[in-house]
Design a protein around this motif. Structure first.
Motif, PDB file in Angstrom:
ATOM      1  N   VAL A 105     -50.567  18.623   6.954  1.00 46.25           N
ATOM      2  CA  VAL A 105     -52.019  18.591   6.740  1.00 46.25           C
ATOM      3  C   VAL A 105     -52.354  19.270   5.406  1.00 46.25           C
ATOM      4  CG1 VAL A 105     -54.253  19.297   7.673  1.00 46.25           C
ATOM      5  CG2 VAL A 105     -52.425  18.595   9.226  1.00 46.25           C
ATOM      6  N   GLU A 106     -51.720  20.413   5.211  1.00 47.39           N
ATOM      7  CA  GLU A 106     -51.962  21.173   3.977  1.00 47.39           C
ATOM      8  C   GLU A 106     -51.501  20.387   2.741  1.00 47.39           C
ATOM      9  OE1 GLU A 106     -50.651  25.553   2.703  1.00 47.39           O
ATOM     10  OE2 GLU A 106     -51.144  25.324   4.818  1.00 47.39           O
ATOM     11  N   ALA A 107     -50.319  19.795   2.850  1.00 48.70           N
ATOM     12  CA  ALA A 107     -49.773  19.036   1.713  1.00 48.70           C
ATOM     13  C   ALA A 107     -50.644  17.831   1.400  1.00 48.70           C
ATOM     14  CB  ALA A 107     -48.347  18.593   2.029  1.00 48.70           C
ATOM     15  N   CYS A 126     -56.555   8.082   4.847  1.00 49.58           N
ATOM     16  CA  CYS A 126     -55.197   8.158   4.306  1.00 49.58           C
ATOM     17  C   CYS A 126     -54.852   6.877   3.546  1.00 49.58           C
ATOM     18  CB  CYS A 126     -54.219   8.335   5.468  1.00 49.58           C
ATOM     19  SG  CYS A 126     -52.500   7.930   5.099  1.00 49.58           S
ATOM     20  N   ASP A 127     -54.323   7.039   2.330  1.00 52.23           N
ATOM     21  CA  ASP A 127     -53.800   5.875   1.604  1.00 52.23           C
ATOM     22  C   ASP A 127     -52.284   5.982   1.462  1.00 52.23           C
ATOM     23  OD1 ASP A 127     -53.463   7.819  -0.288  1.00 52.23           O
ATOM     24  OD2 ASP A 127     -54.610   6.816  -1.860  1.00 52.23           O
ATOM     25  N   ARG A 128     -51.696   6.743   2.362  1.00 59.04           N
ATOM     26  CA  ARG A 128     -50.254   6.977   2.427  1.00 59.04           C
ATOM     27  C   ARG A 128     -49.699   7.330   1.037  1.00 59.04           C
ATOM     28  NH1 ARG A 128     -46.819   2.432   5.391  1.00 59.04           N
ATOM     29  NH2 ARG A 128     -46.287   1.935   3.268  1.00 59.04           N
ATOM     30  N   CYS A 151     -46.948  14.233   3.187  1.00 61.27           N
ATOM     31  CA  CYS A 151     -46.790  14.725   4.562  1.00 61.27           C
ATOM     32  C   CYS A 151     -45.348  14.581   5.043  1.00 61.27           C
ATOM     33  CB  CYS A 151     -47.745  13.991   5.503  1.00 61.27           C
ATOM     34  SG  CYS A 151     -47.565  12.200   5.510  1.00 61.27           S
ATOM     35  N   ILE A 152     -44.682  13.553   4.547  1.00 60.71           N
ATOM     36  CA  ILE A 152     -43.287  13.328   4.948  1.00 60.71           C
ATOM     37  C   ILE A 152     -42.369  14.305   4.216  1.00 60.71           C
ATOM     38  CG2 ILE A 152     -41.396  11.641   4.953  1.00 60.71           C
ATOM     39  CD1 ILE A 152     -43.554   9.445   5.139  1.00 60.71           C
ATOM     40  N   GLU A 153     -42.666  14.491   2.935  1.00 57.13           N
ATOM     41  CA  GLU A 153     -41.798  15.321   2.085  1.00 57.13           C
ATOM     42  C   GLU A 153     -41.755  16.785   2.543  1.00 57.13           C
ATOM     43  OE1 GLU A 153     -41.510  14.477  -2.292  1.00 57.13           O
ATOM     44  OE2 GLU A 153     -42.498  16.428  -2.363  1.00 57.13           O
ATOM     45  N   VAL A 154     -42.922  17.303   2.964  1.00 57.03           N
ATOM     46  CA  VAL A 154     -42.954  18.753   3.241  1.00 57.03           C
ATOM     47  C   VAL A 154     -42.599  19.106   4.680  1.00 57.03           C
ATOM     48  CG1 VAL A 154     -44.731  19.133   1.486  1.00 57.03           C
ATOM     49  CG2 VAL A 154     -45.412  18.799   3.872  1.00 57.03           C
ATOM     50  N   GLU A 210     -39.531  19.881   9.911  1.00 54.53           N
ATOM     51  CA  GLU A 210     -38.808  19.401  11.097  1.00 54.53           C
ATOM     52  C   GLU A 210     -38.339  17.958  10.962  1.00 54.53           C
ATOM     53  OE1 GLU A 210     -38.158  21.484  13.644  1.00 54.53           O
ATOM     54  OE2 GLU A 210     -39.141  23.046  12.444  1.00 54.53           O
ATOM     55  N   GLY A 211     -38.679  17.330   9.846  1.00 53.41           N
ATOM     56  CA  GLY A 211     -38.267  15.931   9.666  1.00 53.41           C
ATOM     57  C   GLY A 211     -38.882  15.006  10.699  1.00 53.41           C
ATOM     58  N   VAL A 212     -40.143  15.263  11.017  1.00 56.25           N
ATOM     59  CA  VAL A 212     -40.820  14.436  12.030  1.00 56.25           C
ATOM     60  C   VAL A 212     -40.929  12.984  11.572  1.00 56.25           C
ATOM     61  CG1 VAL A 212     -43.038  14.045  13.187  1.00 56.25           C
ATOM     62  CG2 VAL A 212     -42.118  16.365  13.007  1.00 56.25           C
ATOM     63  N   GLN A 213     -41.256  12.817  10.274  1.00 60.28           N
ATOM     64  CA  GLN A 213     -41.527  11.473   9.778  1.00 60.28           C
ATOM     65  C   GLN A 213     -40.408  10.965   8.888  1.00 60.28           C
ATOM     66  OE1 GLN A 213     -45.461  10.174   8.506  1.00 60.28           O
ATOM     67  NE2 GLN A 213     -46.141  12.307   8.546  1.00 60.28           N
ATOM     68  N   SER A 214     -40.207   9.661   8.920  1.00 60.85           N
ATOM     69  CA  SER A 214     -39.337   9.016   7.937  1.00 60.85           C
ATOM     70  C   SER A 214     -40.023   7.739   7.484  1.00 60.85           C
ATOM     71  CB  SER A 214     -37.964   8.732   8.536  1.00 60.85           C
ATOM     72  OG  SER A 214     -38.093   8.128   9.799  1.00 60.85           O
ATOM     73  N   ILE A 215     -39.652   7.286   6.291  1.00 60.81           N
ATOM     74  CA  ILE A 215     -40.293   6.101   5.720  1.00 60.81           C
ATOM     75  C   ILE A 215     -39.220   5.184   5.159  1.00 60.81           C
ATOM     76  CG2 ILE A 215     -40.639   7.228   3.452  1.00 60.81           C
ATOM     77  CD1 ILE A 215     -43.348   5.645   3.310  1.00 60.81           C
ATOM     78  N   GLY A 216     -39.489   3.890   5.222  1.00 51.54           N
ATOM     79  CA  GLY A 216     -38.540   2.923   4.690  1.00 51.54           C
ATOM     80  C   GLY A 216     -39.047   1.524   4.939  1.00 51.54           C
ATOM     81  N   PRO A 217     -38.252   0.522   4.564  1.00 51.98           N
ATOM     82  CA  PRO A 217     -38.660  -0.868   4.810  1.00 51.98           C
ATOM     83  C   PRO A 217     -38.997  -1.073   6.288  1.00 51.98           C
ATOM     84  CG  PRO A 217     -36.731  -0.797   3.398  1.00 51.98           C
ATOM     85  CD  PRO A 217     -36.972   0.602   3.864  1.00 51.98           C
ATOM     86  N   ARG A 218     -40.047  -1.829   6.536  1.00 47.87           N
ATOM     87  CA  ARG A 218     -40.577  -1.928   7.911  1.00 47.87           C
ATOM     88  C   ARG A 218     -39.518  -2.370   8.916  1.00 47.87           C
ATOM     89  NH1 ARG A 218     -43.310  -4.884  11.872  1.00 47.87           N
ATOM     90  NH2 ARG A 218     -45.121  -3.758  12.684  1.00 47.87           N
ATOM     91  N   ASP A 219     -38.742  -3.377   8.562  1.00 42.02           N
ATOM     92  CA  ASP A 219     -37.749  -3.883   9.519  1.00 42.02           C
ATOM     93  C   ASP A 219     -36.763  -2.784   9.915  1.00 42.02           C
ATOM     94  OD1 ASP A 219     -39.006  -6.259   9.244  1.00 42.02           O
ATOM     95  OD2 ASP A 219     -37.491  -7.186   7.954  1.00 42.02           O
TER      96      ASP A 219
END
Lengths: 321, 148
Positions: free
Chosen positions: A55-57, A196-198, A211-214, A217-226
């Motif tokens: 949230v802060e980031a 949010c515009d991601r 939000c992903i970078e900071v 706990e590594g809650v989020q990950s991002i990558g190609p949708r498939d």
């Protein structure tokens, strides 16, 4: 994007060319290149500890996009049109606001005889077929080639239709900012919608959303949708968890995996303005997707029928065209 | 006025109404508060209605196109009104295409298509009225001339 006369004319020419070339510019997420890979995010909510770093980031990285309203606000007609002013409450972080595009929702309860407390980072889910972008009458809400759904704050008039048609009512309005001030501020529009515009600008440079970078706990990950969807399904299968976002609203680019069913979470989370639900959401455009075929076919059928009618020697009606 | 022309005019009116209902104005300006008119603020309903009406309109325009193209003479007003119709139809079809889940159009193109659709409609309304009045005046003059 600042709009001046040169930009207005230049983009008009580009658009005119684009209309002609439209069928060839349409593409799907299946085509892979750095700019048009549809990206999705996976949130393993069993890992979230509600530390608030995301949230802060988000606020820090996106602060330059936040509204700077002009005051006093224009008097609006009719009187039932209310001001939405968050500028004096920018610190609010327990809900979505124009200054807080991500917040942590907490669900406490009991499932299968065991108590649980789960924390869910909530923001725009970036739908594959976003109602906000499809139904915006002004072209302000959009879906970009990376699957990001955004709102152009230079042209948004703040009518809040995007919020009304979003099943989660994500966008939030700030009065006293945006294009409506230059048009008819008392009679049309009411500010700009924000969400949010991601981290679109960061993603465009090959970076990761803040939000992903900071997240420690590594809650989020991002990558190609498939790939991310496959990971989400695998995680849900491996942990006996539940998936949300893959089919909701016709499919989104955000997948939540939870050890507790989402209907249970939905009943457990606090809901209200700026606090979205977790209920199942169907595809709102099923009818439109079927009708689209008829829209394409109608003029062709009309022309064929009209030509046949003429060929048969009909001459009536000509006075009414 | 034959029945097809009546259907055409009613369809155009309904399209304009459901088109403007895509903007959040009917709820702001109390129309949706009138008993029986709550649907004017239902964006999804008006969206589907707009699609269905567009199918009717496009079929009628397609039907009439061969007759229109057969015309011997074209006034500047005919051409202008025709261009507005072409603009409305093309931008409308692009909007339908971009609303398909697998399609992608650039945000800038979408913005111009949306604005174009609105601008062409706003242009067409006074032009079509002027066109209609001119044709009526000409027809009356012709009838008068023939009567003499």
């Amino acid at each position: 994007m600042k709009i001046n006369r040169r930009h207005f004319l230049a983009s008009g020419l580009i658009a005119a060319g684009g209309i002609v070339a439209a069928p060839s510019t349409a593409r799907t997420g299946a085509e892979v290149s750095p700019d048009n890979v549809v990206l999705a995010t996976l949130l393993d909510i069993s890992k979230c500890i509600a530390c608030g770093a995301c949230v802060e980031a988000c606020r820090e990285v996106n602060g330059h996009k936040f509204p700077r309203p002009e005051k006093p606000f224009p008097i609006m007609y009719p009187a039932k049109v209310k001001v939405a002013d968050w500028s004096e409450r920018q610190d609010v972080d327990d809900r979505l606001t124009p200054y807080n595009w991500l917040y942590i929702q907490t669900a406490e309860g009991e499932y299968n005889g065991r108590s649980f407390e789960l924390h869910i980072p909530r923001r725009c889910l970036h739908c594959q077929n976003p109602p906000c972008a499809n139904l915006c009458p002004w072209g302000a809400a959009y879906k970009d080639s990376r699957g990001i759904v955004g709102i152009n704050d230079e042209i948004c008039l703040g009518g809040a239709k995007c919020k009304d048609v979003c099943p989660w009512h994500i966008p939030e309005r700030q009065t006293g900012v945006g294009l409506y001030l230059k048009l008819a501020p008392s009679f049309a529009g009411n500010g700009v919608m924000y969400k949010c515009d991601r981290c679109r600008d960061r993603v465009a440079q090959g970076e990761t959303p803040a939000c992903i970078e900071v997240c420690p706990e590594g809650v989020q990950s991002i990558g190609p949708r498939d790939e991310i969807l496959a990971q989400a399904r695998e995680l849900a299968a491996r942990t006996g968890g539940f998936l949300y976002g893959d089919t909701q609203n016709g499919g989104t680019n955000t997948f939540y995996v939870s050890p507790v069913p989402f209907d249970v979470l939905n009943a457990a989370v606090e809901q209200g303005p700026g606090k979205p639900h977790l209920a199942s959401v169907g595809n709102p455009f099923v009818k439109e997707e079927l009708l689209a075929r008829a829209v394409y076919a109608a003029p062709l059928i009309g022309v064929v029928a009209g030509v046949l009618h003429l060929v048969r020697g009909a001459t009536s009606e000509d006075n009414n065209e | 006025m034959n029945s097809l022309t009546l259907v055409f005019r009613l369809t155009v009116f309904a399209l304009a109404f459901t088109g403007f209902a895509q903007m959040p104005i009917f709820s702001r300006y109390y129309l949706a508060d009138v008993p029986g008119f709550a649907w004017t603020a239902d964006y999804y309903f008006n969206h589907v209605a707009h699609y269905i009406l567009a199918i009717v309109l496009l079929a009628i325009l397609g039907w009439r196109l061969p007759r229109i193209l057969r015309r011997q003479s074209w006034s500047a007003m005919d051409v202008t009104v025709g261009l507005c119709w072409i603009g409305i139809v093309l931008t409308g079809i692009v909007r339908v295409m971009k609303n398909q889940p697998e399609s992608y159009f650039s945000p800038t193109l979408v913005m111009w298509v949306d604005w174009g659709h609105l601008i062409f409609v706003v242009l067409l309304a006074p032009l079509a009225l002027a066109h209609f009045m001119t044709r009526r005046a000409r027809a009356s003059a012709r009838r008068l001339h023939n009567a003499k």
